[in-house]
Enzyme design. Structure first.
Site, PDB file in Angstrom:
ATOM      1  N   HIS A   1     -43.474 -35.604 -76.629  1.00 25.28           N
ATOM      2  CA  HIS A   1     -43.004 -36.650 -75.715  1.00 25.28           C
ATOM      3  C   HIS A   1     -41.553 -36.375 -75.354  1.00 25.28           C
ATOM      4  O   HIS A   1     -40.712 -36.259 -76.236  1.00 25.28           O
ATOM      5  CB  HIS A   1     -43.108 -38.033 -76.368  1.00 25.28           C
ATOM      6  CG  HIS A   1     -44.492 -38.340 -76.840  1.00 25.28           C
ATOM      7  ND1 HIS A   1     -45.022 -37.770 -77.978  1.00 25.28           N
ATOM      8  CD2 HIS A   1     -45.459 -39.126 -76.313  1.00 25.28           C
ATOM      9  CE1 HIS A   1     -46.261 -38.203 -78.132  1.00 25.28           C
ATOM     10  NE2 HIS A   1     -46.551 -39.019 -77.137  1.00 25.28           N
ATOM     11  N   LYS A   8     -51.566 -32.915 -76.249  1.00 22.05           N
ATOM     12  CA  LYS A   8     -51.044 -34.030 -75.442  1.00 22.05           C
ATOM     13  C   LYS A   8     -49.574 -33.822 -75.105  1.00 22.05           C
ATOM     14  O   LYS A   8     -48.798 -33.378 -75.952  1.00 22.05           O
ATOM     15  CB  LYS A   8     -51.202 -35.345 -76.214  1.00 22.05           C
ATOM     16  CG  LYS A   8     -50.596 -36.564 -75.500  1.00 22.05           C
ATOM     17  CD  LYS A   8     -50.535 -37.796 -76.409  1.00 22.05           C
ATOM     18  CE  LYS A   8     -49.792 -38.933 -75.719  1.00 22.05           C
ATOM     19  NZ  LYS A   8     -49.475 -40.049 -76.633  1.00 22.05           N
TER      20      LYS A   8
END
EC number: 4.2.1.10
Length: 254
Positions: free
Chosen positions: A144, A171
């Protein structure tokens, strides 16, 4: 042929992106309320963001809370996530505690998926992936960036690294400063999905600017999107019900 990821009757990697809703309660009472409310939502997967939980430093309390959540969610797939402060989470813990917490959760058999952050020691990540798979727990390996959107090549590189380390679901979530940043994330998603991925991937551009990325996963190749119940766990999340409606409209017309 890409492999699909199946978790309690939900299949990731085919059809519309599956909707994940985070549980962000600070204590057990709030978590139980959120888990009960989740049952009224039209969502596919729940994620317990344990970094919001005030007793997260006590592994026994975490496992007890997890058992309560699992009971309320019945057969809903459940992701366990401790998001570090460095990657947008609520608190920081030591690397040793991070890995021991995730390992303890895996061994309970109560979570279906764990989320491991990519930027950790490779050998520790691989060992935790192996432990998870040994207990039939799937793994998201995530990154992230709340500051910026990296170059498309860097986004692809991080997703490929997560895949190499054994993630069932690589991800990445990035922060856009411009509309062009959102396009770059979508381009990188498309490139990864078409050229390199042999499994489902999860990508998103955050905040209001990035909202199209939360809706267009079926077009560009992201298998999961995150919606909010009452409180969003990241900027740009929209209500789960609205999200599903839009995803169904897109799915019918693709």
């Amino acid at each position: 042929m890409k492999k699909l990821v199946k978790v309690r009757g939900i299949t990731l990697g085919e059809g519309r992106p599956k909707i994940c809703v985070p549980l962000v309660g600070k204590n057990l009472a709030q978590l139980k309320e959120e888990a009960a409310y989740f049952q009224t939502l039209d969502a596919d997967i729940a994620e317990w963001r344990a970094d919001f939980y005030e007793d997260v430093d006590d592994v026994d309390q975490v496992c007890a809370a997890l058992a309560e959540i699992r009971g309320l969610l019945k057969d809903t797939p459940l992701i366990f996530t401790f998001r570090s402060a460095a990657e947008g989470g609520e608190k920081e813990i030591s690397t040793a505690r991070y890995f021991s917490l995730n390992e303890a959760v895996v061994k309970t058999g109560l979570a279906d998926v764990i989320d491991i952050e990519l930027f950790n020691d490779e050998e520790q990540v691989k060992a935790l992936v192996e432990t998870a798979h040994g207990h039939e727990v799937s793994v998201i390996i995530s990154n992230h960036d709340f500051e910026k959107t990296p170059a498309a090549e860097e986004i692809v590189s991080r997703l490929r690294k997560a895949q190499e380390l054994g993630a069932d679901l690589p991800k990445i979530a990035v922060m856009p400063e411009t509309t062009a940043d959102v396009l770059r994330l979508l381009e990188a998603t498309c490139t990864m999905n078409e050229k390199y991925a042999d499994r489902p991937i999860i990508t998103m551009s955050m905040a209001g600017k990035g909202i199209i990325s939360r809706l267009a996963g079926e077009v560009f190749g992201s298998a999961m999107t995150f919606g909010a119940a009452k409180k969003a766990s990241a900027p740009g999340q929209i209500a789960a019900g609205e999200l599903k409606e839009i995803l169904h409209i897109l799915h019918r017309n693709l």
